[in-house]
Motif scaffolding. Structure first.
Motif, PDB file in Angstrom:
ATOM      1  N   ILE A 127       0.843  -1.188   0.000  1.00 19.19           N
ATOM      2  CA  ILE A 127       0.000   0.000   0.000  1.00 19.19           C
ATOM      3  C   ILE A 127       0.880   1.240   0.000  1.00 19.19           C
ATOM      4  CG2 ILE A 127      -1.737   1.307   1.282  1.00 19.19           C
ATOM      5  CD1 ILE A 127      -2.730  -1.330   2.431  1.00 19.19           C
ATOM      6  N   ALA A 128       0.605   2.160  -0.927  1.00 21.53           N
ATOM      7  CA  ALA A 128       1.404   3.377  -1.028  1.00 21.53           C
ATOM      8  C   ALA A 128       1.176   4.252   0.201  1.00 21.53           C
ATOM      9  CB  ALA A 128       1.045   4.133  -2.294  1.00 21.53           C
ATOM     10  N   VAL A 129       2.256   4.736   0.765  1.00 23.08           N
ATOM     11  CA  VAL A 129       2.181   5.574   1.957  1.00 23.08           C
ATOM     12  C   VAL A 129       2.385   7.027   1.551  1.00 23.08           C
ATOM     13  CG1 VAL A 129       3.196   6.073   4.204  1.00 23.08           C
ATOM     14  CG2 VAL A 129       3.087   3.704   3.374  1.00 23.08           C
ATOM     15  N   PRO A 130       1.460   7.906   1.932  1.00 26.33           N
ATOM     16  CA  PRO A 130       1.638   9.328   1.594  1.00 26.33           C
ATOM     17  C   PRO A 130       2.906   9.900   2.201  1.00 26.33           C
ATOM     18  CG  PRO A 130      -0.606   8.873   2.323  1.00 26.33           C
ATOM     19  CD  PRO A 130       0.195   7.641   2.613  1.00 26.33           C
ATOM     20  N   SER A 131       3.544  10.798   1.481  1.00 27.31           N
ATOM     21  CA  SER A 131       4.759  11.451   1.974  1.00 27.31           C
ATOM     22  C   SER A 131       4.557  12.956   1.970  1.00 27.31           C
ATOM     23  CB  SER A 131       5.961  11.068   1.116  1.00 27.31           C
ATOM     24  OG  SER A 131       5.757  11.455  -0.231  1.00 27.31           O
ATOM     25  N   ALA A 132       5.388  13.649   2.722  1.00 27.08           N
ATOM     26  CA  ALA A 132       5.250  15.091   2.883  1.00 27.08           C
ATOM     27  C   ALA A 132       5.925  15.838   1.739  1.00 27.08           C
ATOM     28  CB  ALA A 132       5.857  15.520   4.214  1.00 27.08           C
ATOM     29  N   PRO A 133       5.495  17.072   1.471  1.00 29.67           N
ATOM     30  CA  PRO A 133       6.180  17.903   0.470  1.00 29.67           C
ATOM     31  C   PRO A 133       7.627  18.158   0.883  1.00 29.67           C
ATOM     32  CG  PRO A 133       4.067  18.854   1.100  1.00 29.67           C
ATOM     33  CD  PRO A 133       4.339  17.756   2.070  1.00 29.67           C
ATOM     34  N   THR A 134       8.489  18.299  -0.128  1.00 29.17           N
ATOM     35  CA  THR A 134       9.896  18.590   0.129  1.00 29.17           C
ATOM     36  C   THR A 134      10.295  19.839  -0.649  1.00 29.17           C
ATOM     37  OG1 THR A 134      10.404  16.954  -1.587  1.00 29.17           O
ATOM     38  CG2 THR A 134      10.627  16.245   0.699  1.00 29.17           C
ATOM     39  N   LEU A 135      11.058  20.713   0.016  1.00 31.93           N
ATOM     40  CA  LEU A 135      11.310  22.043  -0.524  1.00 31.93           C
ATOM     41  C   LEU A 135      12.137  22.015  -1.804  1.00 31.93           C
ATOM     42  CD1 LEU A 135      11.069  25.092  -0.246  1.00 31.93           C
ATOM     43  CD2 LEU A 135      13.115  25.052   1.204  1.00 31.93           C
ATOM     44  N   ARG A 136      13.330  21.441  -1.775  1.00 28.34           N
ATOM     45  CA  ARG A 136      14.218  21.529  -2.929  1.00 28.34           C
ATOM     46  C   ARG A 136      13.660  20.822  -4.155  1.00 28.34           C
ATOM     47  NH1 ARG A 136      20.392  20.942  -0.430  1.00 28.34           N
ATOM     48  NH2 ARG A 136      20.322  22.870   0.818  1.00 28.34           N
ATOM     49  N   PRO A 137      13.184  19.566  -4.048  1.00 33.14           N
ATOM     50  CA  PRO A 137      12.564  18.949  -5.233  1.00 33.14           C
ATOM     51  C   PRO A 137      11.337  19.728  -5.707  1.00 33.14           C
ATOM     52  CG  PRO A 137      13.100  17.279  -3.608  1.00 33.14           C
ATOM     53  CD  PRO A 137      13.289  18.604  -2.934  1.00 33.14           C
ATOM     54  N   GLY A 138      10.564  20.270  -4.771  1.00 33.87           N
ATOM     55  CA  GLY A 138       9.375  21.022  -5.151  1.00 33.87           C
ATOM     56  C   GLY A 138       9.725  22.265  -5.948  1.00 33.87           C
ATOM     57  N   ILE A 139      10.725  23.002  -5.484  1.00 36.62           N
ATOM     58  CA  ILE A 139      11.166  24.194  -6.215  1.00 36.62           C
ATOM     59  C   ILE A 139      11.702  23.808  -7.591  1.00 36.62           C
ATOM     60  CG2 ILE A 139      12.882  26.047  -6.290  1.00 36.62           C
ATOM     61  CD1 ILE A 139      10.655  26.689  -4.414  1.00 36.62           C
ATOM     62  N   PHE A 140      12.508  22.744  -7.639  1.00 35.93           N
ATOM     63  CA  PHE A 140      13.112  22.329  -8.919  1.00 35.93           C
ATOM     64  C   PHE A 140      12.042  21.941  -9.937  1.00 35.93           C
ATOM     65  CE2 PHE A 140      14.491  18.839 -11.685  1.00 35.93           C
ATOM     66  CZ  PHE A 140      15.517  19.477 -12.383  1.00 35.93           C
ATOM     67  N   TRP A 141      11.143  21.019  -9.565  1.00 37.84           N
ATOM     68  CA  TRP A 141      10.172  20.507 -10.528  1.00 37.84           C
ATOM     69  C   TRP A 141       9.135  21.559 -10.898  1.00 37.84           C
ATOM     70  CZ3 TRP A 141      11.473  16.665 -13.355  1.00 37.84           C
ATOM     71  CH2 TRP A 141      12.274  15.646 -12.849  1.00 37.84           C
ATOM     72  N   SER A 142       8.744  22.392  -9.950  1.00 42.91           N
ATOM     73  CA  SER A 142       7.763  23.433 -10.278  1.00 42.91           C
ATOM     74  C   SER A 142       8.384  24.524 -11.147  1.00 42.91           C
ATOM     75  CB  SER A 142       7.171  24.036  -9.001  1.00 42.91           C
ATOM     76  OG  SER A 142       8.167  24.628  -8.183  1.00 42.91           O
ATOM     77  N   ALA A 143       9.659  24.853 -10.895  1.00 39.33           N
ATOM     78  CA  ALA A 143      10.335  25.824 -11.761  1.00 39.33           C
ATOM     79  C   ALA A 143      10.479  25.264 -13.174  1.00 39.33           C
ATOM     80  CB  ALA A 143      11.702  26.177 -11.184  1.00 39.33           C
ATOM     81  N   LEU A 144      10.808  23.981 -13.271  1.00 37.49           N
ATOM     82  CA  LEU A 144      10.910  23.342 -14.585  1.00 37.49           C
ATOM     83  C   LEU A 144       9.545  23.325 -15.272  1.00 37.49           C
ATOM     84  CD1 LEU A 144      12.698  21.850 -16.622  1.00 37.49           C
ATOM     85  CD2 LEU A 144      12.167  19.715 -15.424  1.00 37.49           C
TER      86      LEU A 144
END
Length: 256
Positions: free
Chosen positions: A129-146
């Protein structure tokens, strides 16, 4: 305003209606994963700038509908990270416009989308069963900027932001609600830079308005599908739409 409509071939109208339905379904049901297919579909029979000009008002209408339908469903923790990241990407696209080859951007994003789609297929087959994970700052900034950058230069912002959000295994309604808010802000934020660069062409607004009746139909179908399928089905359908978008982006990048 409507003089262009009378000279367009039947093939355009068929593909444009299909594109409008597909984008509406994708935005309402699967986080916009296949939204980047709208312009390429119309561009099969008309010039890409014309297709982009016709699609922009349609996207804005879809975004406005989404803000009402999914109000209160966005993930605030993620939005605090990805909205500033998107603004960085849009600013970079604005500053570098004319200096980057959109063909290579499409190719790279297409390859990334294909790799991620295959990873999602693998994850969907997993027994655990997939377990939800919390948002992460650096990957979030990278992928959203991309995502903001690729949305600005090649209308392909869906795959990058899904690569950040989907592994978090959040509830499907919250995931789609988050992407609705994200792309609404992204698309409306592009209007000023597009106008300054001379890319904001509203001369074909009449064509967009003639396609507008297909918007609620596509949105309704996508929204019903979102409610009808379970989380595993949602992940599989999203993976397939990412596979289709990635394949088209790679083709466009190679064919030029």
């Amino acid at each position: 305003m409507f003089e262009h409509a009378t000279t367009l071939p039947l093939a355009f109208w068929l593909l444009a209606i299909l594109a409008t339905l597909l984008v509406g379904m994708s935005k309402a049901g699967f986080g916009g994963a296949a939204g980047s297919l709208g312009v390429p579909l119309m561009a099969l029979v008309v010039a890409p700038p014309f297709a982009a000009a016709v699609m922009l008002p349609i996207l804005l209408i879809i975004d406005a509908i989404g803000l009402v339908v999914f109000r209160g469903r966005g993930d605030a923790a993620n939005l605090r990270i990805i909205l500033p990241g998107a603004m960085l990407g849009i600013a970079l696209g604005w500053l570098t416009f004319g200096h980057v080859d959109a063909r290579w951007i499409r190719l790279l994003i297409g390859i990334e989308a294909l790799a991620f789609a295959f990873d999602r297929f693998r994850a969907a087959r997993a027994v655990a069963i997939a377990v939800p994970s919390a948002p992460t700052l650096r990957p979030g900034i990278f992928w959203s900027a991309l995502s903001g950058f690729t949305s600005f230069v090649s209308h392909a912002g869906g795959p990058p932001i899904m690569q950040y959000l989907m592994p978090q295994n959040m509830d499907k309604m919250r995931l789609v609600g988050t992407t609705v808010i994200f792309f609404s802000v992204v698309n409306f934020s592009k209007l000023g830079p597009y106008a300054q660069l001379g890319l904001l062409d509203l001369s074909n607004l009449g064509v967009s308005l003639l396609l507008a009746p297909a918007i609620p139909l596509g949105y309704f179908v996508g929204y019903r599908l979102l409610h009808a399928i379970d989380m595993r089905g949602f992940n599989l359908v999203t993976a397939w739409t990412l596979l289709a978008a990635g394949t088209k982006l790679v083709y466009d990048g190679i064919a030029g």
